[in-house]
Design an enzyme around this catalytic site. Structure first.
Site, short mmCIF file in Angstrom:
data_model
loop_
_atom_site.label_atom_id
_atom_site.label_comp_id
_atom_site.label_asym_id
_atom_site.label_seq_id
_atom_site.Cartn_x
_atom_site.Cartn_y
_atom_site.Cartn_z
N HIS A 156 12.67 -31.17 81.87
CA HIS A 156 14.03 -31.00 82.38
C HIS A 156 15.02 -31.99 81.75
CE1 HIS A 156 12.33 -29.04 86.30
NE2 HIS A 156 12.08 -28.34 85.21
N CYS A 205 9.64 -30.51 91.60
CA CYS A 205 9.40 -31.70 90.80
C CYS A 205 9.54 -32.91 91.73
CB CYS A 205 10.42 -31.78 89.70
SG CYS A 205 10.37 -33.26 88.78
N PHE A 264 5.55 -31.02 86.95
CA PHE A 264 5.81 -32.03 85.92
C PHE A 264 7.22 -31.97 85.34
CE2 PHE A 264 1.35 -30.39 85.37
CZ PHE A 264 0.80 -31.29 86.27
N CYS A 265 8.21 -31.66 86.15
CA CYS A 265 9.59 -31.59 85.66
C CYS A 265 9.72 -30.70 84.44
CB CYS A 265 10.13 -33.00 85.34
SG CYS A 265 10.15 -34.08 86.75
N ALA A 266 8.88 -29.66 84.39
CA ALA A 266 8.97 -28.66 83.32
C ALA A 266 8.66 -27.33 83.99
CB ALA A 266 7.98 -28.98 82.21
#
Ligand code: PMP
Length: 451
Positions: free
Chosen positions: A132, A396, A379-381
């Site tokens: 992100h 996240c 995982f912020c993805a």
């Protein structure tokens, strides 16, 4: 000579490099009783500090002083240290003459700084697979989000086609990761850079996961900027880096308005406001008192990693990656996440899902029953993990009830941590957890009153 001595399978892993990290002997309690040595296998989130970094920071601490501000001896010394750190980072990244090294707080901060410096009308091209931090700062800049490629060739082709279609009257920037924080897989950075340049676009490399594991050379890769974070590079003192081309940064409004960024401030006659002349160079985007300890720590890590040699570091890490991959492959129901297919080169980062297990419950059991620290979730993805894990859901920041589990390691990871992890996953999946787990405040935890 006796031939009876067993051939040590760990031979390739044995020579511990001259780099040690802090925390390898920390004891943690187990929910099943007793305690064990903590196995830190979440380097991709934040790596432990290198002992060398810690020692360098401690040696400097008594001499700490203000940077670029005081006339006193310690202020001068601190200013020199800060500027020396900048030069060390420039060497570490193989910067070109004229490149700027700006100290920031982190990769997120670096990419937001660059986003604020984009020329008017700039279009940004980014794969949906990005973290992100590399996906979101460009919103409002006509971002073109490219679909997840399933091979290096497809990534290059997809970018080529997207850039060929672009409006050539507008400046363009490509943002790409060097190594995925989800799969650990390496991206074809120099091939993407040459495609970008062939179409008159610029490219920024998100090296948050690459720089701790591989040499990153801005000149050899021919990228325009590189961003990374100190806390993933064994230097957890609150600094990050944006390095690269000076022109867009020089023309942009300062990232933060304040002291340090301003060369001259005068009140207009008649009280009609302020006229400001901003600094050029890195100072333009480093308003406020700089984090000299953070910069010094990053420089210390850069020096230590360079001296150890990335080839040697990568060789040992590859052996650990193979152990984890082979170990997980032998556990029924485990699927390691991959964009580019089995055998694609990766750094010491692997994410996986296990049939019948939520990632959060498995991560909680690894911690509570084995003293192993990993990360679970998206995982912020989010787009990438959703694409790789059917139906994964969650947020996240740790409160994901499902998603994947990520194991990550690097310098200073003992073989025993990796072996314990592989054994633990196998035992949990085959035999089941010893404790019951419940979700409390969005986190999986051992249920109270059991075990
Ligand atoms: N990019 C990648 C690939 C990352 O893995 C991360 C951190 N997980 C970031 C960017 C953001 O780094 P930071 O949190 O240090 O700003």
């Amino acid at each position: 000579m006796s031939t009876a001595a067993p051939v040590a399978p760990a031979r390739a892993l044995a020579p511990l490099l001259p780099l040690a990290v802090l925390g390898h002997d920390v004891r943690v309690p187990l929910a099943t009783g007793g305690e064990t040595t903590y196995a830190a296998l979440d380097y991709a989130a934040s790596a432990p500090a290198l002992r060398r970094v810690w020692d360098d920071v401690a040696a400097y601490a008594p001499y700490y002083g203000s940077v670029h501000r005081g006339a006193g001896h310690l202020s001068q010394l601190s200013t020199r240290l800060f500027e020396d750190a900048r030069a060390t980072v420039a060497r570490f990244l193989g910067c070109r003459p004229g490149d700027q090294v700006v100290f920031t707080r982190s990769t997120t901060d670096s990419l937001n700084l660059l986003a604020g410096a984009l020329p008017r009308g700039c279009q940004v091209f980014v794969f949906e697979t990005e973290h992100h931090a590399a996906l979101l700062p460009w919103r409002g800049h006509g971002t073109v989000c490219l679909p997840a490629p399933r091979s290096h060739e497809q990534a290059v082709r997809t970018l080529d086609e997207a850039l060929a279609d672009r409006d050539r009257t507008r400046p363009a920037l490509v943002c790409v990761t060097g190594a995925s924080n989800v799969t650990g897989e390496l991206w074809p950075v120099s091939a993407l850079a040459s495609v970008a340049h062939a179409h008159g676009a610029r490219i920024v490399l998100d090296a948050a996961q690459l720089a701790p594991h591989r040499a990153v050379d801005i000149t050899a890769l021919d990228v325009d900027w590189v961003a990374f974070s100190g806390h993933k590079l064994y230097a957890p003192f609150g600094s990050g880096v944006l390095a690269g081309r000076a022109d867009w940064l020089a023309e942009a409004e300062p990232y933060l308005a304040g002291g340090g960024a301003s060369r001259q401030v005068v009140t207009r006659e008649g009280g009609g406001g302020l006229d400001v002349v901003w600094h050029d160079g890195a100072a333009r985007h480093e308003a406020g008192s700089p984090n000299v300890i953070g910069a010094h720590a990053i420089a210390s890590a850069c020096t230590a990693l360079t001296e150890a040699g990335f080839d040697a570091l990568a060789e040992r890490e590859d052996a650990l990656v193979r152990r984890v991959a082979d170990g997980l492959a032998a556990v029924p129901g485990v699927r390691v996440l991959s964009l580019f297919g089995p055998g694609a080169p990766r750094v010491g980062v692997l994410s996986f899902v296990v049939a019948g297990w939520s990632g959060g419950r498995l991560a909680a059991a690894l911690s509570a029953e084995y003293g192993i620290g990993v990360r679970d979730g998206l995982f912020c993805a989010h787009p990438l993990v959703r694409a790789l894990v059917d139906g994964a859901a969650g947020e996240c920041g740790g409160d994901a009830p499902s998603g994947a589990v990520r194991v990550s390691f690097g310098v200073g990871t003992p073989d025993e941590h990796v072996q314990r992890f592989v054994r633990a996953v196998g035992e949990l999946v085959r035999r089941g957890a010893r404790l019951d787990y419940v979700v409390e405040d969005g986190h999986w935890r051992p249920a109270r009153g059991r075990g």
